[in-house]
Design a protein around this motif. Structure first.
Motif, PDB file in Angstrom:
ATOM      1  N   TRP A   1      -5.418   6.884   9.040  1.00 13.87           N
ATOM      2  CA  TRP A   1      -5.128   8.306   8.881  1.00 13.87           C
ATOM      3  C   TRP A   1      -5.368   8.967  10.228  1.00 13.87           C
ATOM      4  O   TRP A   1      -6.451   8.832  10.826  1.00 13.87           O
ATOM      5  CB  TRP A   1      -6.034   8.953   7.830  1.00 13.87           C
ATOM      6  CG  TRP A   1      -5.850  10.449   7.737  1.00 13.87           C
ATOM      7  CD1 TRP A   1      -4.911  11.122   7.009  1.00 13.87           C
ATOM      8  CD2 TRP A   1      -6.626  11.457   8.428  1.00 13.87           C
ATOM      9  NE1 TRP A   1      -5.049  12.491   7.197  1.00 13.87           N
ATOM     10  CE2 TRP A   1      -6.095  12.718   8.056  1.00 13.87           C
ATOM     11  CE3 TRP A   1      -7.695  11.412   9.301  1.00 13.87           C
ATOM     12  CZ2 TRP A   1      -6.612  13.911   8.537  1.00 13.87           C
ATOM     13  CZ3 TRP A   1      -8.212  12.604   9.804  1.00 13.87           C
ATOM     14  CH2 TRP A   1      -7.673  13.840   9.407  1.00 13.87           C
TER      15      TRP A   1
ATOM     16  N   ALA B   1      -4.858   0.402   7.212  1.00 19.59           N
ATOM     17  CA  ALA B   1      -4.469   1.702   6.684  1.00 19.59           C
ATOM     18  C   ALA B   1      -5.135   2.752   7.561  1.00 19.59           C
ATOM     19  O   ALA B   1      -6.369   2.805   7.653  1.00 19.59           O
ATOM     20  CB  ALA B   1      -4.900   1.859   5.238  1.00 19.59           C
TER      21      ALA B   1
ATOM     22  N   ALA C   1       1.578   5.206   1.326  1.00 19.82           N
ATOM     23  CA  ALA C   1       1.325   5.900   2.586  1.00 19.82           C
ATOM     24  C   ALA C   1       1.995   7.266   2.550  1.00 19.82           C
ATOM     25  O   ALA C   1       2.801   7.573   1.659  1.00 19.82           O
ATOM     26  CB  ALA C   1       1.836   5.080   3.765  1.00 19.82           C
TER      27      ALA C   1
ATOM     28  N   THR D   1      -0.632   9.146   7.316  1.00 22.97           N
ATOM     29  CA  THR D   1      -1.270   7.868   7.037  1.00 22.97           C
ATOM     30  C   THR D   1      -0.251   6.760   7.316  1.00 22.97           C
ATOM     31  O   THR D   1       0.963   6.967   7.191  1.00 22.97           O
ATOM     32  CB  THR D   1      -1.737   7.767   5.577  1.00 22.97           C
ATOM     33  OG1 THR D   1      -0.610   7.943   4.709  1.00 22.97           O
ATOM     34  CG2 THR D   1      -2.779   8.832   5.274  1.00 22.97           C
ATOM     35  N   TYR D   2      -0.773   5.606   7.695  1.00 24.76           N
ATOM     36  CA  TYR D   2       0.095   4.499   8.090  1.00 24.76           C
ATOM     37  C   TYR D   2      -0.412   3.214   7.439  1.00 24.76           C
ATOM     38  O   TYR D   2      -1.613   2.976   7.342  1.00 24.76           O
ATOM     39  CB  TYR D   2       0.086   4.302   9.613  1.00 24.76           C
ATOM     40  CG  TYR D   2       0.502   5.519  10.393  1.00 24.76           C
ATOM     41  CD1 TYR D   2       1.812   5.699  10.820  1.00 24.76           C
ATOM     42  CD2 TYR D   2      -0.433   6.508  10.725  1.00 24.76           C
ATOM     43  CE1 TYR D   2       2.186   6.811  11.545  1.00 24.76           C
ATOM     44  CE2 TYR D   2      -0.070   7.634  11.451  1.00 24.76           C
ATOM     45  CZ  TYR D   2       1.242   7.775  11.859  1.00 24.76           C
ATOM     46  OH  TYR D   2       1.606   8.883  12.567  1.00 24.76           O
ATOM     47  N   PHE D   3       0.512   2.384   7.021  1.00 24.31           N
ATOM     48  CA  PHE D   3       0.215   1.032   6.566  1.00 24.31           C
ATOM     49  C   PHE D   3       0.930   0.060   7.474  1.00 24.31           C
ATOM     50  O   PHE D   3       2.112   0.237   7.786  1.00 24.31           O
ATOM     51  CB  PHE D   3       0.687   0.835   5.118  1.00 24.31           C
ATOM     52  CG  PHE D   3       0.873  -0.614   4.758  1.00 24.31           C
ATOM     53  CD1 PHE D   3      -0.208  -1.407   4.461  1.00 24.31           C
ATOM     54  CD2 PHE D   3       2.130  -1.181   4.738  1.00 24.31           C
ATOM     55  CE1 PHE D   3      -0.048  -2.748   4.149  1.00 24.31           C
ATOM     56  CE2 PHE D   3       2.322  -2.514   4.432  1.00 24.31           C
ATOM     57  CZ  PHE D   3       1.211  -3.305   4.130  1.00 24.31           C
TER      58      PHE D   3
ATOM     59  N   LEU E   1       0.845  -1.197   0.000  1.00 27.48           N
ATOM     60  CA  LEU E   1       0.000   0.000   0.000  1.00 27.48           C
ATOM     61  C   LEU E   1       0.881   1.248   0.000  1.00 27.48           C
ATOM     62  O   LEU E   1       1.986   1.239   0.548  1.00 27.48           O
ATOM     63  CB  LEU E   1      -0.891   0.045   1.246  1.00 27.48           C
ATOM     64  CG  LEU E   1      -2.237  -0.687   1.229  1.00 27.48           C
ATOM     65  CD1 LEU E   1      -2.905  -0.529   2.579  1.00 27.48           C
ATOM     66  CD2 LEU E   1      -3.136  -0.141   0.126  1.00 27.48           C
TER      67      LEU E   1
END
Length: 397
Positions: free
Chosen positions: A376, A374, A63, A389-391, A61
């Motif tokens: 935010w 995922a 990010a 944002t983080y994956f 993904l």
């Protein structure tokens, strides 16, 4: 202070034991025929998981975070049961993630959550390497707000950590063990402001920590990597000594409590609560001081901006799985709100200057009860507000 924290830990454990009556946990209905589509590559593998087979599921993904800008993260989650014949043994999992960003930041990480010998032994571990752009604002709330970014904060940090935590079962839900840790920081391209900072001058550009600690943990979660109900509470006290091979000398007390409350008897809708406190004593290097803004705490803060000797934070998260015709799908979402605080002593770190945070997240079940997420997050701090944002694999807590 340490006595009060231990009393709190014991009280929570007694409360959990009192609540630990048998309950029927609703299981998802068996899935329908496997569909052929792009998401079929990431099958949930329910039958294989019940049999304890070794499973591998890849994912990737994009990010964004203020620390490393835009990035692409890819990896896989490995899951297995160490004793296939023991259907009551929790599933072991090893998520592996590799991230590369537009500012040439590189991060490789693997976290181990494993269960052995009919759950009489648990071995958790973290192995991570990153070479990334970093920011050091100084120590304390005032520096976090007033230090100019990025001219007075920029540096490059090469970081390696190997952390192993074996835990032995002492009695039902109660575990004891040790923490073994080695970490190394190599700093370069240090800005002029940081080069004159007293905490930077304390250790210089090369920092090595070697720690040995003791752990006491209570865990009644129904599924440790993604709990629906139960309590997790752990107390860790670690000594970092030059005699162990490092060049630092300090102590760290870490108290982490998580409580999970189901909101439905038939569906996976729940509330998750996390209170965590960490206190450093002695002369910790600034790279090891507690800092908010990781993918496991107040998501949305710029990592490294708020750091000090003492830290407290509290997060409440709502977790919701989507259903279709009363059948659970593999999709879900979360939303959370939290508040944290840092300080040079216990009182100032006890939310004297609150640092707020909130966010939302999307979940996709790539293996039974194991999600890719995922998130935010946003930290509303006036002129110093930030979002990210983080994956990642597995839940934040």
């Amino acid at each position: 202070m340490r006595t009060s924290l231990i009393c709190l830990f014991l009280c929570l454990s007694v409360f959990a034991a009192a609540q630990d009556t048998p309950r029927v946990v609703p299981l998802p209905l068996p899935p329908g025929p496997r569909k052929h589509g792009i998401l079929s590559v990431f099958g949930a593998h329910r039958e294989e998981a019940r049999e304890g087979k070794f499973l591998v599921t890849p994912f990737f993904l994009p990010a964004y975070s203020p620390d490393i800008a835009f990035s692409l993260a890819g990896g896989a989650i490995f899951s297995f049961r160490t004793q296939k014949s023991d259907s009551a043994l929790p599933t072991s999992s090893i998520p592996v993630t590799v991230t590369y960003s537009t500012v040439n930041s590189f991060i490789a990480s693997a976290g181990w959550t494993t269960f052995w010998l009919h759950d009489k032994l648990r071995i958790n571990a973290l192995m991570q390497y990153k070479n990334t752009r970093d920011a050091y604002y100084g120590v304390g709330y005032a520096n976090a707000i007033s230090t100019s970014y990025p001219d007075s904060t920029h540096l490059i940090r090469s970081f390696t950590i190997i952390q192993i935590r074996p835990l032995w079962k002492l009695r039902r839900h109660l575990f004891g063990g040790m923490s073994l840790e080695y970490s190394q920081n190599i700093l370069s391209q240090v800005n002029a402001h940081t080069a004159h900072d007293p905490y930077y001058l304390q250790t210089g550009q090369f920092i090595r920590n070697t720690g040995l600690g003791a752990i006491l943990s209570y865990d009644s979660r129904d599924f440790p990597q993604n709990a629906f109900r139960g309590l997790y509470s752990t107390l860790i006290y670690t000594f970092y000594q030059p005699q162990f091979g490092g060049n630092t000398e300090f102590r760290a007390l870490d108290f982490d409590t998580r409580f999970y409350l189901p909101l439905s008897r038939y569906k996976y809708h729940s509330l998750a609560f996390n209170y965590r406190a960490r206190y450093d004593f002695g002369e910790p290097p600034f790279t090891s001081m507690v800092s908010l803004g990781t993918s496991q705490d107040l998501r949305g803060l710029r990592f490294g901006q708020f750091r000090d000797f003492y830290e407290n934070y509290f997060i409440t998260e709502y977790r919701h799985k989507f259903y279709w015709h009363d059948r659970p799908t593999r999709w879900g979402f979360v939303c959370w709100g939290g508040v944290g605080a840092i300080g040079g002593d216990f009182r100032s770190a006890l939310f004297e200057r609150a640092i707020p945070d909130f966010g939302i997240g999307l979940r996709f079940e790539i293996q039974p009860r194991l999600n890719v997420r995922a998130d935010w997050g946003h930290a509303p701090l006036g002129g110093r507000s930030s979002s990210a944002t983080y994956f990642n694999f597995l839940e934040a807590f």
